[in-house]
Scaffold this motif. Sequence first.
Motif, short mmCIF file in Angstrom:
data_model
loop_
_atom_site.label_atom_id
_atom_site.label_comp_id
_atom_site.label_asym_id
_atom_site.label_seq_id
_atom_site.Cartn_x
_atom_site.Cartn_y
_atom_site.Cartn_z
N UNK A 34 -9.93 29.27 -18.05
CA UNK A 34 -11.23 28.63 -18.23
C UNK A 34 -10.99 27.15 -18.43
N UNK A 35 -12.02 26.35 -18.17
CA UNK A 35 -11.95 24.91 -18.41
C UNK A 35 -13.37 24.40 -18.64
N UNK A 36 -13.48 23.25 -19.27
CA UNK A 36 -14.77 22.55 -19.31
C UNK A 36 -14.88 21.72 -18.03
N UNK A 37 -16.05 21.75 -17.40
CA UNK A 37 -16.21 20.99 -16.16
C UNK A 37 -16.41 19.51 -16.43
N UNK A 38 -16.74 19.18 -17.70
CA UNK A 38 -16.94 17.78 -18.09
C UNK A 38 -16.85 17.74 -19.61
N UNK A 39 -16.92 16.55 -20.19
CA UNK A 39 -16.85 16.43 -21.65
C UNK A 39 -17.90 17.34 -22.30
N UNK A 40 -17.40 18.27 -23.12
CA UNK A 40 -18.27 19.33 -23.63
C UNK A 40 -19.13 18.91 -24.81
N UNK A 41 -18.91 17.70 -25.33
CA UNK A 41 -19.68 17.26 -26.49
C UNK A 41 -20.59 16.07 -26.19
N UNK A 42 -20.78 15.76 -24.89
CA UNK A 42 -21.66 14.65 -24.50
C UNK A 42 -22.68 15.14 -23.50
N UNK A 43 -23.82 14.45 -23.45
CA UNK A 43 -24.86 14.81 -22.50
C UNK A 43 -24.52 14.32 -21.10
N UNK A 44 -23.85 13.18 -21.01
CA UNK A 44 -23.61 12.61 -19.68
C UNK A 44 -22.13 12.36 -19.45
N UNK A 45 -21.67 12.65 -18.23
CA UNK A 45 -20.31 12.31 -17.81
C UNK A 45 -20.42 11.84 -16.38
N UNK A 46 -19.57 10.88 -15.97
CA UNK A 46 -19.60 10.47 -14.56
C UNK A 46 -19.28 11.65 -13.66
N UNK A 47 -19.89 11.67 -12.47
CA UNK A 47 -19.63 12.75 -11.51
C UNK A 47 -18.20 12.70 -10.99
N UNK A 48 -17.76 13.80 -10.36
CA UNK A 48 -16.42 13.84 -9.79
C UNK A 48 -16.35 12.90 -8.58
N UNK A 49 -15.20 12.30 -8.38
CA UNK A 49 -14.95 11.61 -7.12
C UNK A 49 -14.51 12.66 -6.10
N UNK A 50 -14.60 12.31 -4.83
CA UNK A 50 -14.14 13.26 -3.80
C UNK A 50 -12.65 13.53 -3.98
N UNK A 51 -11.93 12.53 -4.50
CA UNK A 51 -10.50 12.71 -4.73
C UNK A 51 -10.24 13.78 -5.80
N UNK A 52 -11.00 13.70 -6.90
CA UNK A 52 -10.84 14.69 -7.98
C UNK A 52 -11.09 16.10 -7.45
N UNK A 53 -12.14 16.24 -6.66
CA UNK A 53 -12.48 17.57 -6.11
C UNK A 53 -11.34 18.08 -5.23
#
Length: 290
Positions: A34-53
């Motif tokens: 399992x993983x968190x898809x983004x910071x689990x304690x904030x409302x907003x996180x920058x989207x993934x870059x195509x490189x990250x994906x």
Amino acid sequence: MRQRSITLGAHVSAAGGVQNAPGNARAIGAGAFALFTRNQRRWHSPGYTTETIALFRQALSDQGFAPESVLPHAGYLINLGSPDEEVREKSIRGLADELERTIQLGLGLLNFHPGTSKGQMDEAATCRRIADGIDQVLQAVEDTRRAPARLVLENTAGQGSNMGATFSQLAQIIEASAFPERLAVCVDTCHAFAAGFDIRNAAGWDALMADLEQTLGLERLAGLHLNDSLGALGSKKDRHQPIGEGEIGLEGFRAIMQDQRLDGLPLILETPDPDGWAREIELLLEMARN
Ligand SMILES: [Zn+2]
Ligand SMILES: [Zn+2]
């Protein structure tokens, strides 16, 4: 004897980027994670870059994980049942963003906590409110794949009038949704025990599975969180312990590991000591064998 396929792992760190999670999972001998898809304690996180994906997808395949063995966990702020309209709006947008990320990563499951109206609505109304939030999320995110991603409702310890302490509450939410085929459930063993399921032995585990089969159907089960419990049976305390070091104990986990109905599902440790995960995985696999 039929060859078993046990996919067991842990909720690993995605520090430095989600592309690091598959390697972190492989390093502890995991066959699922399992993983968190983004910071689990904030409302907003920058989207993934195509490189990250691209890096995540490459790492997943390099490390030999099937997408089905990955069970992302949504952030802790999300509460689709919140009586506060602003929080609920943010929750719907946040879960939709996480579902979008799940799809971008090529994954098919997203686990989240159903939510609570903090005692301001009765059970039925809260379940309908959560189902309406789920429907808004699923309507907001397009998934054109042959098998679109499913939202996975995690059972809860029932703390703070959180919905999901019983399978019938999860069933009420699913039945109130316009998209039941897009919904599944995950059983967290610590939450179940704290909610009153006595799973300290095989008879208790079988009783939980019988309840699940009758109330939700076994095909709804998309994964498990394997955690021992610091709190006593029915304590409603959501406090995880390492396997065998809590109130559930080894006999209960042996029954779980010997249950072939769980084969192929992601079984995820969320126990408190990451340094112990490799050993816990070994211990559990050993229990599955005898
Ligand atoms: Zn959880
Ligand atoms: Zn959990």
